[in-house]
Design a protein around this motif. Structure first.
Motif: not given
Length: 855
Positions: A143-156
């Motif tokens: 997360l600190e290295a910018g390898l993870i992000h959080r976003k809105n996504a359409s899911v089942n």
């Protein structure tokens, strides 16, 4: 020497190995290391012969490498998180943790009698807090290295089970377990940025020379590199404000002249904008969102569309307008969520255009005089030359690749669009709305937002006191676990209740094995010494996601300082084994009920038919099916071991088929393997009873055969040709059994045979070695080396073919001239009889191979 009793000798030698600590791996810079690993199992509670085959293959390699002087790491763990444990808790009561650890204990109990060379001191389960705590530490570093992000996504979203479903868990628009109609829902999810590494992951596949070509191809297709054109259609009428352009990405810009409509996904921003004022359109979009999302489902589903009333201008012709449809076969997760339809050269577009009576315009044909009227889509390979009746390069005959490049150049020169390389690979969504998984170590604070947990507070452990009576994630209903102070400001906050995808657990376990008890994910010195995995073994079903995710994870671990750069491709060699199959015995379904499946041990076989031992009822036989607990066609290894011994089970699964192919388990095959091991045992007994000073005849012949066997078995083991190696061992056993050589030669031969069999049948090999007075344990004895001089034949046996049929053979000196070989062959009794006084038309001598006589 007593009779061959596997139950006695196998327990004895396993105790001896444990006492000597043979398989406990320690870092030793003075030795070359070798790391062999089988894909670790899910603790379902019962192993079968498929497991036995997989682990025995790795064991052969591990034992062989010990004998060749390597420092071997051969660990075992358990892929222990996931939905099956939660489902079991809901079905039978209890707790996923109890169910999982009970299953681990049972499976380990079943595996131990196999005599595997596993370093059990390194064992862990991914549900151990010590393991997933370090996984949480990796998450924070990523997360600190910018390898993870959080976003809105359409899911089942399953509204009954209240959880997100993968595409494969949606069947006919319904949840695979609940049967409820699945809805599309926008959720905020955590993602690994694997798509940032698509180009690197794709290009690095060429360097994986010791991976199966089919696996590399599967990954290449999954990553899905494509070169295409990105451009926009300008809307001309009917579009709401802010939607004056529709961006399109196409891999076939050479077909732009054949465009007859524009299609957009039901989740496209334009479609969502139109929904608010058009109930019919909104209902259609809702129907689309319930449909299948896998490639296979989209391919076979009926193509449906909704005419939005909007039109767009063709980029090459301002007077040419195309209608805009919402279509059920277009998804938002690839390209731009919009396409142009070229029905003449795409089957889905063709079906759609035919249904809605849209123009079908050919842009290329198989030949100049071909009928341009299209009755089905014409989709040749891109490498195939076709006749373009509206090409971009001024040449009529072009391959697809040439035409695509020309179309991109044409559009770039005129400012219509830009050539772009895209990848099918999407970011890896790791959020799961379930309890039995590694908690995501972040806290949500009204003032501070999303706050990473402090490393000193790891592991964030799962609470034990949860209940599964109510659908949904129990963590959402656990206030004392969920409600915590913010790590940044100390105010009231809530934990993230999503847990990690189980693919995360298996994407770095190989690295953890290098230092499984460390208070950091890895230890630099241990990782540098043990990595990479020299030989990885597992099923082809893991060719894409597990292996691809592991490759990404290794890169991420290097970026964050947990693995050396040399380990960014963590598996030097990969082998994908075939399955073990067995017949299914079933009482067919009656009156709408399901078939009843019977275990193999409940059935007697007579004259090709199967009968239940209890009651004698005949049951149906379905031959050679994959072993499956749901069909009861699994063979319990403990049952085989109790009857024949572990070495018999190991010998059979290695000997009957090439390891990359399926092997069918049969009782007769197991019995034949057991008889052969008895034969080897009896030969040892006979040699042991000989007078030590006894001489005989044929010593050199026996030793020559022994050295050839050493050479061939070594080549077989090193190339994963275990069945070929065993075939050579069968042959040498027969030679030794018939040998009249003296005691010294026979003793050397039986001890060498024990060494060569030791990777496959380690218990029997140890007992033979001890019985013949070998020093120490055979596992520690240096692997035998073939004497090159003994591999050269003084004489060769040449088959004689007369008019294509084998009629005899002759034995001649290996260096005999061809004309002398011909004379010897013509003088043989078989040839004289066939000639019957005639003169042969032709004699062909292939030195060292064969003599062909044409009469």
């Amino acid at each position: 020497m007593p009779a061959y009793t596997p139950s006695e000798i196998e327990a004895r030698w396993q105790a001896a190995w444990d006492k000597a600590g043979i398989f406990t791996a320690q870092r030793d810079e003075s030795k070359p290391k070798y790391y062999v690993l089988e894909m670790f199992p899910y603790p379902s509670g019962r192993i079968h012969m498929g497991h036995v085959r997989n682990y025995t293959m790795g064991d052969v390699i591990a034992r062989y490498k010990v004998s060749t002087g390597h420092n071997v790491l051969h660990p075992m763990g358990w892929d222990a998180f996931g939905m099956p444990a939660e489902n079991a808790a809901m079905a039978i009561g209890g707790h996923p943790q109890t169910w999982t650890y009970d299953n681990i204990a049972e499976m380990k109990r079943q595996m131990k009698p196999l005599g595997l060379s596993i370093d059990w001191s390194r064992e862990f389960a991914t549900c151990d807090p010590e393991y997933y705590g370090q996984q949480q530490a990796l998450f924070l570093d990523f997360l600190e290295a910018g390898l993870i992000h959080r976003k809105n996504a359409s899911v089942n979203w399953d509204p009954v089970d209240m959880t997100v479903l993968a595409n494969e868990q949606v069947i006919d628009g319904k949840g695979w377990r609940s049967g409820a109609e699945v809805v599309k829902r926008d959720l905020t999810q955590w993602f690994f940025k694997i798509s940032d590494y698509a180009d690197e992951l794709n290009s690095a596949l060429d360097g994986l020379e010791n991976w199966p070509a089919k696996v590399r191809l599967m990954q290449e297709n999954w990553i899905g590199e494509s070169r295409g054109l990105q451009f926009a259609f300008s809307t001309t009428s009917g579009a709401p404000k802010g939607h004056d352009r529709i961006e399109v990405y196409t891999t076939r810009p050479d077909t732009l002249n054949g465009a007859s409509f524009v299609g957009i996904s039901a989740d496209h921003p334009l479609a969502k904008s139109l929904e608010a004022d058009n109930p019919d359109l909104a209902a259609f979009c809702a129907t689309c969102r319930k449909g299948g999302t896998t490639a296979a489902e989209i391919e076979t589903a009926e193509k449906m569309g909704f005419d939005t009333g909007i039109t767009v201008r063709h980029p090459f012709d301002t007077d040419h307008e195309l209608p805009v449809y919402i279509a059920n076969f277009i998804l938002m997760d690839y390209g731009t969520g919009a396409i142009f339809g070229c029905p003449a050269h795409d089957q889905r577009d063709f079906e759609f255009a035919t249904k809605y009576e849209l123009p079908i315009i050919s842009t290329f044909l198989p030949s100049e005089d071909a009928d341009p009227k299209v009755t089905e889509a014409y989709v040749p390979m891109k490498s195939e030359k076709v006749f373009y009746n509206g090409g971009f390069a001024g040449e009529a005959w072009q391959t697809g690749e040439e035409a695509i490049k020309a179309a991109i150049d044409f559009c770039e020169e005129r400012g219509i669009g830009q050539g772009v390389t895209k990848y099918r690979l999407r970011d890896w969504g790791l959020s799961r709305q379930r309890y039995w998984g590694a908690p995501i170590p972040v806290v949500h604070c009204d003032d501070c937002g999303v706050v990473p947990e402090k490393k000193e507070n790891l592991p964030v452990e799962l609470p034990f006191d949860v209940e599964f009576d109510t659908p949904g994630n129990p963590l959402d209903r656990h206030p004392t676990w969920r409600n915590v102070p913010c790590p940044a400001c100390g105010k009231d906050a809530t934990r993230e209740t999503d847990t990690m995808d189980t693919f995360v657990d298996s994407s770095w376990y190989f690295a953890r094995f290098t230092s499984p008890r460390a208070d950091t994910p890895t230890v630099a010195e241990d990782a540098a010494y043990w990595m990479n995995v020299d030989q990885y073994i597992g099923g082809i079903e893991h060719a894409i996601l597990h292996l691809l995710y592991s490759r990404f994870f290794a890169r991420a671990m290097h970026i964050t300082g947990h693995l050396p750069e040399s380990a960014i491709e963590p598996f030097d060699a990969l082998f994908t084994q075939g399955m073990v199959t067995h017949a299914i015995y079933q009482t067919p379904a009656k009156n709408g009920a399901r078939p009843v499946y019977h275990y193999p041990e409940a059935v007697d076989l007579h004259d090709g038919k199967a009968f239940l031992k209890e009651g004698g009822e005949e049951v149906e036989i379905i031959p050679s099916a994959k072993m499956s607990k749901s069909k009861n066609n699994v063979v319990d290894p403990l049952h085989i071991i109790s009857n024949y011994g572990a070495d018999t089970a190991r010998w059979f699964v290695l000997s009957d088929s090439p390891p990359e192919r399926d092997v069918e388990w049969t009782a007769s095959g197991a019995e034949a393997s057991f008889k052969h091991l008895n034969r080897v045992w009896n030969i040892c007994d006979r040699i042991g009873a000989m007078d030590a000073s006894a001489t005989g005849e044929g010593d050199d012949d026996l030793l020559r055969a022994m050295h050839k066997t050493i050479h061939d078995v070594t080549m077989g083991v090193e190339s994963f040709g275990f069945n070929a190696a065993i075939a050579k061992l069968y042959g040498f056993t027969a030679t030794l059994q018939k040998s009249k050589a003296g005691h010294a030669a026979q003793r050397t031969a039986i001890m060498t045979l024990a060494q060569l069999m030791a990777p496959m049948t380690p218990h029997l090999a140890e007992d033979i070695w001890a019985h013949q007075g070998g020093t120490g344990l055979v596992i520690n004895a240096p692997w035998p080396t073939a004497d090159e001089a003994m591999l050269i034949d003084d004489t060769v046996t040449l088959p004689i073919q007369i008019n294509g049929k084998r009629r005899g053979e002759i034995q001649v000196p290996a260096d005999m001239p061809k004309d002398e070989v011909e004379k010897r062959a013509l003088a043989s009794q078989a040839v004289q009889k066939a000639l019957d006084g005639q003169t042969p038309k032709k004699v062909i001598v292939v030195p060292g191979r064969i003599v062909n006589v044409v009469v």
